[in-house]
Scaffold this motif. Structure first.
Motif, mmCIF file in Angstrom:
data_model
loop_
_atom_site.group_PDB
_atom_site.id
_atom_site.type_symbol
_atom_site.label_atom_id
_atom_site.label_comp_id
_atom_site.label_asym_id
_atom_site.label_seq_id
_atom_site.Cartn_x
_atom_site.Cartn_y
_atom_site.Cartn_z
ATOM 1 N N LEU A 206 3.888 9.905 -0.509
ATOM 2 C CA LEU A 206 4.632 10.196 -1.724
ATOM 3 C C LEU A 206 3.935 11.319 -2.480
ATOM 4 O O LEU A 206 2.742 11.234 -2.773
ATOM 5 C CB LEU A 206 4.708 8.944 -2.604
ATOM 6 C CG LEU A 206 5.638 9.026 -3.805
ATOM 7 C CD1 LEU A 206 7.092 9.207 -3.369
ATOM 8 C CD2 LEU A 206 5.494 7.775 -4.654
ATOM 9 N N ASN A 207 4.655 12.394 -2.770
ATOM 10 C CA ASN A 207 4.110 13.509 -3.550
ATOM 11 C C ASN A 207 4.267 13.212 -5.036
ATOM 12 O O ASN A 207 5.386 12.972 -5.503
ATOM 13 C CB ASN A 207 4.842 14.813 -3.217
ATOM 14 C CG ASN A 207 4.541 15.295 -1.822
ATOM 15 O OD1 ASN A 207 3.398 15.276 -1.380
ATOM 16 N ND2 ASN A 207 5.559 15.725 -1.110
ATOM 17 N N ILE A 208 3.147 13.219 -5.753
ATOM 18 C CA ILE A 208 3.150 12.946 -7.188
ATOM 19 C C ILE A 208 2.354 14.023 -7.897
ATOM 20 O O ILE A 208 1.285 14.431 -7.432
ATOM 21 C CB ILE A 208 2.545 11.562 -7.502
ATOM 22 C CG1 ILE A 208 3.378 10.458 -6.865
ATOM 23 C CG2 ILE A 208 2.425 11.352 -9.018
ATOM 24 C CD1 ILE A 208 2.866 9.056 -7.129
ATOM 25 N N ARG A 209 2.879 14.484 -9.023
ATOM 26 C CA ARG A 209 2.163 15.430 -9.891
ATOM 27 C C ARG A 209 1.779 14.712 -11.172
ATOM 28 O O ARG A 209 2.560 13.917 -11.694
ATOM 29 C CB ARG A 209 3.065 16.610 -10.259
ATOM 30 C CG ARG A 209 3.481 17.451 -9.085
ATOM 31 C CD ARG A 209 4.462 18.526 -9.535
ATOM 32 N NE ARG A 209 5.062 19.154 -8.379
ATOM 33 C CZ ARG A 209 4.755 20.376 -7.959
ATOM 34 N NH1 ARG A 209 3.871 21.091 -8.615
ATOM 35 N NH2 ARG A 209 5.330 20.875 -6.899
ATOM 36 N N THR B 25 0.853 -1.186 0.000
ATOM 37 C CA THR B 25 0.000 0.000 0.000
ATOM 38 C C THR B 25 0.889 1.236 0.000
ATOM 39 O O THR B 25 2.015 1.220 0.503
ATOM 40 C CB THR B 25 -0.945 0.030 1.216
ATOM 41 O OG1 THR B 25 -0.164 -0.041 2.412
ATOM 42 C CG2 THR B 25 -1.932 -1.105 1.165
ATOM 43 N N LEU B 26 0.343 2.287 -0.579
ATOM 44 C CA LEU B 26 1.109 3.509 -0.765
ATOM 45 C C LEU B 26 0.197 4.710 -0.553
ATOM 46 O O LEU B 26 -0.852 4.800 -1.191
ATOM 47 C CB LEU B 26 1.682 3.532 -2.189
ATOM 48 C CG LEU B 26 2.428 4.774 -2.647
ATOM 49 C CD1 LEU B 26 3.711 4.957 -1.839
ATOM 50 C CD2 LEU B 26 2.748 4.657 -4.133
ATOM 51 N N ALA B 27 0.585 5.606 0.352
ATOM 52 C CA ALA B 27 -0.139 6.853 0.542
ATOM 53 C C ALA B 27 0.446 7.879 -0.426
ATOM 54 O O ALA B 27 1.664 8.049 -0.502
ATOM 55 C CB ALA B 27 0.002 7.340 1.981
ATOM 56 N N VAL B 28 -0.428 8.558 -1.176
ATOM 57 C CA VAL B 28 0.004 9.507 -2.201
ATOM 58 C C VAL B 28 -0.700 10.841 -1.991
ATOM 59 O O VAL B 28 -1.912 10.885 -1.781
ATOM 60 C CB VAL B 28 -0.333 8.976 -3.616
ATOM 61 C CG1 VAL B 28 -0.109 10.044 -4.676
ATOM 62 C CG2 VAL B 28 0.481 7.743 -3.929
ATOM 63 N N TRP C 249 9.258 12.108 -1.018
ATOM 64 C CA TRP C 249 8.496 11.757 0.184
ATOM 65 C C TRP C 249 8.217 12.972 1.046
ATOM 66 O O TRP C 249 9.005 13.913 1.089
ATOM 67 C CB TRP C 249 9.253 10.740 1.004
ATOM 68 C CG TRP C 249 9.414 9.418 0.338
ATOM 69 C CD1 TRP C 249 10.537 8.950 -0.279
ATOM 70 C CD2 TRP C 249 8.429 8.398 0.193
ATOM 71 N NE1 TRP C 249 10.299 7.702 -0.793
ATOM 72 C CE2 TRP C 249 9.026 7.334 -0.522
ATOM 73 C CE3 TRP C 249 7.097 8.283 0.591
ATOM 74 C CZ2 TRP C 249 8.327 6.167 -0.828
ATOM 75 C CZ3 TRP C 249 6.412 7.121 0.286
ATOM 76 C CH2 TRP C 249 7.023 6.081 -0.416
ATOM 77 N N ASP C 250 7.118 12.906 1.767
ATOM 78 C CA ASP C 250 6.744 13.902 2.759
ATOM 79 C C ASP C 250 6.124 13.136 3.929
ATOM 80 O O ASP C 250 6.009 11.911 3.868
ATOM 81 C CB ASP C 250 5.736 14.888 2.155
ATOM 82 C CG ASP C 250 5.738 16.236 2.853
ATOM 83 O OD1 ASP C 250 6.370 16.372 3.921
ATOM 84 O OD2 ASP C 250 5.104 17.160 2.333
#
Length: 100
Positions: free
Chosen positions: A34-37, A7-10, A24-25
């Motif tokens: 994980l910060n994703i644009r 699992t991944l928090a985004v 990462w934050d």
């Protein structure tokens, strides 16, 4: 036999100039996020679909292996990644972040 799943928090930022992983934050509860644009706009689920496509492509997985579990209407998403354990997922993401 159970399937391996991570699992991944985004934290998703839609409407960006390009699809990219910013790194990462930590959220308010201390969880790694994980910060994703993504280029896709937050209209009619386009940003969520763009996130799934981008993550699958980046992790070299089929799109069906990446699922939005929670956060469909929020910037904070919980993603399930089938076929990878948490450690393997973390290693792949670290390599992607290092490459830029």
């Amino acid at each position: 036999m159970s399937k391996t799943m991570a699992t991944l928090a985004v934290n998703l930022r839609p409407g960006a100039a390009s699809d990219r992983i910013d790194g990462w934050d930590v959220d308010a509860s201390g969880r790694r996020v994980l910060n994703i644009r993504v280029r896709a706009r937050p209209v009619d689920g386009e940003a969520n679909a763009g996130l799934i496509r981008f993550l699958a492509r980046s992790l070299d997985l089929p799109k069906s292996a990446v699922t939005l579990m929670r956060g469909g209407q929020s910037r904070l998403k919980m993603i399930a990644v089938e076929g990878l354990g948490d450690d393997t997922l973390a290693e792949r993401l670290e390599r992607l972040i290092a490459v830029g």
